[in-house]
Design a protein around this motif. Structure first.
Motif, PDB file in Angstrom:
ATOM      1  N   ALA A  31      47.200  96.533  74.710  1.00  0.00           N
ATOM      2  CA  ALA A  31      46.832  96.287  76.019  1.00  0.00           C
ATOM      3  C   ALA A  31      47.075  97.157  77.442  1.00  0.00           C
ATOM      4  O   ALA A  31      46.486  97.809  77.711  1.00  0.00           O
ATOM      5  CB  ALA A  31      47.360  94.883  76.957  1.00  0.00           C
ATOM      6  N   GLY A  32      48.536  97.786  77.222  1.00  0.00           N
ATOM      7  CA  GLY A  32      48.633  99.417  77.687  1.00  0.00           C
ATOM      8  C   GLY A  32      47.355 100.556  77.591  1.00  0.00           C
ATOM      9  O   GLY A  32      47.318 101.292  78.763  1.00  0.00           O
ATOM     10  N   LEU A  33      47.325 100.546  76.193  1.00  0.00           N
ATOM     11  CA  LEU A  33      47.198 101.937  76.376  1.00  0.00           C
ATOM     12  C   LEU A  33      45.129 101.604  76.522  1.00  0.00           C
ATOM     13  O   LEU A  33      44.543 102.492  77.072  1.00  0.00           O
ATOM     14  CB  LEU A  33      46.577 101.377  74.188  1.00  0.00           C
ATOM     15  CG  LEU A  33      48.042 102.928  74.159  1.00  0.00           C
ATOM     16  CD1 LEU A  33      48.222 103.066  72.805  1.00  0.00           C
ATOM     17  CD2 LEU A  33      48.363 103.614  75.133  1.00  0.00           C
ATOM     18  N   LEU A  34      44.559 100.218  76.470  1.00  0.00           N
ATOM     19  CA  LEU A  34      43.524 100.278  76.211  1.00  0.00           C
ATOM     20  C   LEU A  34      42.880  99.720  78.193  1.00  0.00           C
ATOM     21  O   LEU A  34      42.285 100.827  78.385  1.00  0.00           O
ATOM     22  CB  LEU A  34      43.200  98.713  76.067  1.00  0.00           C
ATOM     23  CG  LEU A  34      42.454  98.215  74.380  1.00  0.00           C
ATOM     24  CD1 LEU A  34      42.554  97.327  73.699  1.00  0.00           C
ATOM     25  CD2 LEU A  34      41.583  99.551  73.585  1.00  0.00           C
ATOM     26  N   PHE A  35      44.300  99.424  78.468  1.00  0.00           N
ATOM     27  CA  PHE A  35      44.071  98.831  80.002  1.00  0.00           C
ATOM     28  C   PHE A  35      43.813 100.615  80.751  1.00  0.00           C
ATOM     29  O   PHE A  35      43.179 101.066  81.600  1.00  0.00           O
ATOM     30  CB  PHE A  35      45.195  97.651  80.690  1.00  0.00           C
ATOM     31  CG  PHE A  35      45.236  96.924  80.908  1.00  0.00           C
ATOM     32  CD1 PHE A  35      43.048  96.422  81.807  1.00  0.00           C
ATOM     33  CD2 PHE A  35      45.153  95.799  80.301  1.00  0.00           C
ATOM     34  CE1 PHE A  35      42.888  94.539  81.984  1.00  0.00           C
ATOM     35  CE2 PHE A  35      44.167  94.621  80.161  1.00  0.00           C
ATOM     36  CZ  PHE A  35      43.635  94.191  81.225  1.00  0.00           C
ATOM     37  N   GLY A  36      44.361 101.627  80.092  1.00  0.00           N
ATOM     38  CA  GLY A  36      45.199 102.393  81.000  1.00  0.00           C
ATOM     39  C   GLY A  36      44.135 104.074  80.439  1.00  0.00           C
ATOM     40  O   GLY A  36      43.725 104.710  81.158  1.00  0.00           O
ATOM     41  N   LEU A  37      42.800 103.631  79.620  1.00  0.00           N
ATOM     42  CA  LEU A  37      42.022 104.674  78.977  1.00  0.00           C
ATOM     43  C   LEU A  37      41.018 103.825  80.087  1.00  0.00           C
ATOM     44  O   LEU A  37      40.679 104.399  80.664  1.00  0.00           O
ATOM     45  CB  LEU A  37      41.896 103.794  77.535  1.00  0.00           C
ATOM     46  CG  LEU A  37      40.036 104.320  77.598  1.00  0.00           C
ATOM     47  CD1 LEU A  37      40.422 106.335  77.403  1.00  0.00           C
ATOM     48  CD2 LEU A  37      40.178 104.800  75.766  1.00  0.00           C
ATOM     49  N   SER A  38      40.970 102.524  80.265  1.00  0.00           N
ATOM     50  CA  SER A  38      39.535 102.226  81.014  1.00  0.00           C
ATOM     51  C   SER A  38      40.386 102.871  82.501  1.00  0.00           C
ATOM     52  O   SER A  38      38.844 103.045  83.343  1.00  0.00           O
ATOM     53  CB  SER A  38      40.550 100.216  81.395  1.00  0.00           C
ATOM     54  OG  SER A  38      39.286  99.146  82.588  1.00  0.00           O
ATOM     55  N   ALA A  39      41.262 102.818  83.069  1.00  0.00           N
ATOM     56  CA  ALA A  39      41.681 102.874  84.320  1.00  0.00           C
ATOM     57  C   ALA A  39      41.217 104.718  84.403  1.00  0.00           C
ATOM     58  O   ALA A  39      40.109 105.412  85.339  1.00  0.00           O
ATOM     59  CB  ALA A  39      42.778 103.300  84.772  1.00  0.00           C
ATOM     60  N   ALA A  40      42.358 105.167  83.502  1.00  0.00           N
ATOM     61  CA  ALA A  40      41.076 106.870  83.155  1.00  0.00           C
ATOM     62  C   ALA A  40      39.910 107.126  83.314  1.00  0.00           C
ATOM     63  O   ALA A  40      39.446 108.037  84.304  1.00  0.00           O
ATOM     64  CB  ALA A  40      41.776 107.047  82.244  1.00  0.00           C
ATOM     65  N   VAL A  41      38.768 105.995  82.190  1.00  0.00           N
ATOM     66  CA  VAL A  41      37.616 106.076  82.867  1.00  0.00           C
ATOM     67  C   VAL A  41      36.987 105.936  83.598  1.00  0.00           C
ATOM     68  O   VAL A  41      36.063 106.743  84.449  1.00  0.00           O
ATOM     69  CB  VAL A  41      36.805 105.643  81.179  1.00  0.00           C
ATOM     70  CG1 VAL A  41      35.494 104.973  81.445  1.00  0.00           C
ATOM     71  CG2 VAL A  41      37.269 105.617  79.953  1.00  0.00           C
TER      72      VAL A  41
END
Length: 106
Positions: A31-41
């Motif tokens: 979840a952290g990596l997916l939400f972090g990736l989403s926030a970065a994009v």
């Protein structure tokens, strides 16, 4: 450049990694990596076009709700309270930016 957005993305990703390292929670890691990736994009998209904040808004809003509910049920500041606060601050930044970029009508 949306440096605050990229910092938020790093913070979210780091939270997932720390959750995995401390508690062995694969769910936190994913979840952290997916939400972090989403926030970065989302931060990248907002950097390219300051009016394109919808992904950032959705990511921060989702995390604010999910982590806010976890905080209200547990009253634990770490990690739920801290992530709720960070997400609410990010939401505030995005909404203020949206209001400032609106064209003014005479």
């Amino acid at each position: 450049m949306d440096w605050i957005g990229f910092g938020y993305a790093l913070f979210v990703s780091a939270g997932g990694v720390i959750g995995y390292a401390k508690a062995g929670s694969v769910t936190s890691l994913v979840a952290g990596l997916l939400f972090g990736l989403s926030a970065a994009v989302g931060a990248y998209l907002a950097s390219q076009n300051p009016r394109n904040v919808w992904l950032s808004l959705g990511t921060a809003g989702s995390l604010a709700v999910v982590m806010g509910l976890r905080f209200l049920s547990s009253w634990k500041v770490m990690p739920a309270g801290l992530m709720t606060l960070a997400s609410l601050l990010m939401l505030t930044k995005i909404i203020v930016g949206m209001l400032r970029s609106r064209p003014h009508k005479p």
